[in-house]
Scaffold this motif. Structure first.
Motif, PDB file in Angstrom:
ATOM      1  N   SER A  39       0.831  -1.213   0.000  1.00  0.00           N
ATOM      2  CA  SER A  39       0.000   0.000   0.000  1.00  0.00           C
ATOM      3  C   SER A  39       0.861   1.257   0.000  1.00  0.00           C
ATOM      4  CB  SER A  39      -0.958  -0.006   1.188  1.00  0.00           C
ATOM      5  OG  SER A  39      -0.258   0.062   2.407  1.00  0.00           O
ATOM      6  N   ILE A  42       2.123   1.750  -3.526  1.00  0.00           N
ATOM      7  CA  ILE A  42       1.056   2.276  -4.395  1.00  0.00           C
ATOM      8  C   ILE A  42       0.807   3.754  -4.100  1.00  0.00           C
ATOM      9  CG2 ILE A  42      -1.424   2.140  -4.872  1.00  0.00           C
ATOM     10  CD1 ILE A  42      -1.156  -0.902  -4.540  1.00  0.00           C
ATOM     11  N   TYR A  43       0.784   4.133  -2.827  1.00  0.00           N
ATOM     12  CA  TYR A  43       0.575   5.542  -2.473  1.00  0.00           C
ATOM     13  C   TYR A  43       1.681   6.408  -3.043  1.00  0.00           C
ATOM     14  CZ  TYR A  43      -2.773   3.771   0.971  1.00  0.00           C
ATOM     15  OH  TYR A  43      -3.811   3.145   1.593  1.00  0.00           O
ATOM     16  N   VAL A  46       1.194   6.780  -6.858  1.00  0.00           N
ATOM     17  CA  VAL A  46       0.061   7.617  -7.262  1.00  0.00           C
ATOM     18  C   VAL A  46       0.272   9.070  -6.843  1.00  0.00           C
ATOM     19  CG1 VAL A  46      -2.407   8.007  -6.937  1.00  0.00           C
ATOM     20  CG2 VAL A  46      -1.550   5.698  -7.279  1.00  0.00           C
ATOM     21  N   PHE A  47       0.687   9.264  -5.599  1.00  0.00           N
ATOM     22  CA  PHE A  47       0.896  10.616  -5.083  1.00  0.00           C
ATOM     23  C   PHE A  47       2.393  10.901  -5.019  1.00  0.00           C
ATOM     24  CE2 PHE A  47      -2.849   8.906  -2.772  1.00  0.00           C
ATOM     25  CZ  PHE A  47      -3.819   9.671  -3.395  1.00  0.00           C
ATOM     26  N   LEU A  52       2.014  13.252  -0.365  1.00  0.00           N
ATOM     27  CA  LEU A  52       1.645  12.179   0.555  1.00  0.00           C
ATOM     28  C   LEU A  52       1.857  12.588   2.006  1.00  0.00           C
ATOM     29  CD1 LEU A  52       0.588   9.307   0.535  1.00  0.00           C
ATOM     30  CD2 LEU A  52       2.932   8.493   0.500  1.00  0.00           C
ATOM     31  N   PRO A  58      -4.602   8.696   2.881  1.00  0.00           N
ATOM     32  CA  PRO A  58      -4.284   8.406   1.476  1.00  0.00           C
ATOM     33  C   PRO A  58      -5.178   7.328   0.869  1.00  0.00           C
ATOM     34  CG  PRO A  58      -2.563   7.583   2.912  1.00  0.00           C
ATOM     35  CD  PRO A  58      -3.495   8.381   3.764  1.00  0.00           C
ATOM     36  N   TYR A  59      -5.679   6.404   1.690  1.00  0.00           N
ATOM     37  CA  TYR A  59      -6.555   5.355   1.174  1.00  0.00           C
ATOM     38  C   TYR A  59      -7.825   5.954   0.577  1.00  0.00           C
ATOM     39  CZ  TYR A  59      -9.601   1.278   1.139  1.00  0.00           C
ATOM     40  OH  TYR A  59     -10.473   0.298   0.764  1.00  0.00           O
ATOM     41  N   GLU A  61      -8.255   9.052  -0.441  1.00  0.00           N
ATOM     42  CA  GLU A  61      -7.905   9.871  -1.614  1.00  0.00           C
ATOM     43  C   GLU A  61      -7.650   8.994  -2.830  1.00  0.00           C
ATOM     44  OE1 GLU A  61      -7.865  13.164  -1.975  1.00  0.00           O
ATOM     45  OE2 GLU A  61      -8.562  13.422   0.086  1.00  0.00           O
ATOM     46  N   LEU A  62      -7.034   7.848  -2.619  1.00  0.00           N
ATOM     47  CA  LEU A  62      -6.761   6.932  -3.728  1.00  0.00           C
ATOM     48  C   LEU A  62      -8.054   6.363  -4.297  1.00  0.00           C
ATOM     49  CD1 LEU A  62      -4.497   5.502  -5.319  1.00  0.00           C
ATOM     50  CD2 LEU A  62      -4.636   3.668  -3.651  1.00  0.00           C
TER      51      LEU A  62
END
Length: 176
Positions: A39, A42-43, A46-47, A52, A58-59, A61-62
């Motif tokens: 996770s 992935i964060y 993406v960010f 971040l 962040p979950y 927002e994702l």
């Protein structure tokens, strides 16, 4: 987090063996480490790292960035699973607190304590009128009050056991 480890230690006598408890703990630990690592990767993909640092959740927002066909609000798909997981976690905590109180007060049928404990938790949950502003004050007070209590709890439990005479049985069984 430390309280959760304490609660998990309470269920150890109810398990099949210490070996099963250790094996389950290591399996769960490795699964959680892998999930958290994936996770975070992935964060970060993406960010941006700076972005971040500023995102509190962040979950969420994702999930807002995910689009599946005509469904633009995909987070509603996860809501039922989140509700079920919250209920399961709440019931596990209720049961563990009942085990803890039953062990301290020497209550054999501690399962009957769960409705009382659930009622107390719900009453305390309803109490703050504006949780957005009061939660920070409550958190600070709880940390200041509960931190010394967790350090003193083993000493208090030992003194209570000594006064009740529970430790005399251990001394006589060791001599025999």
């Amino acid at each position: 987090m430390f309280v959760e480890f304490f609660y998990l230690g309470l269920i150890a006598p109810y398990l099949v063996s210490a070996k099963a408890y250790k094996k389950g703990t290591w399996i769960a630990f490795s699964i959680v480490i892998i999930e958290i690592t994936i996770s975070f990767i992935i964060y970060l993909l993406v960010f941006d790292y700076e972005g971040l640092k500023m995102i509190d959740y962040p979950y969420q927002e994702l999930i807002r960035l995910i689009r599946v066909g005509f469904l633009t609000n995909i987070e509603t798909f996860f809501f039922p699973f989140w509700i079920i997981a919250s209920f399961i976690r709440f019931t596990v905590y209720l049961y563990l607190i009942a085990i803890f109180i039953g062990g301290i007060c020497n209550i054999k049928n501690f399962e009957y304590l769960t409705p009382i404990i659930a009622t107390i938790v719900v009453i305390f949950g309803i109490a703050p009128e504006a949780p957005t502003f009061t939660i920070f004050k409550i958190r600070e007070n709880l940390i200041n009050i509960l931190s010394p209590m967790f350090l003193l709890l083993p000493c208090v439990m030992w003194i209570v056991a000594k006064l009740r005479g529970d430790l005399k049985h251990e001394k006589t069984s060791q001599k025999n």
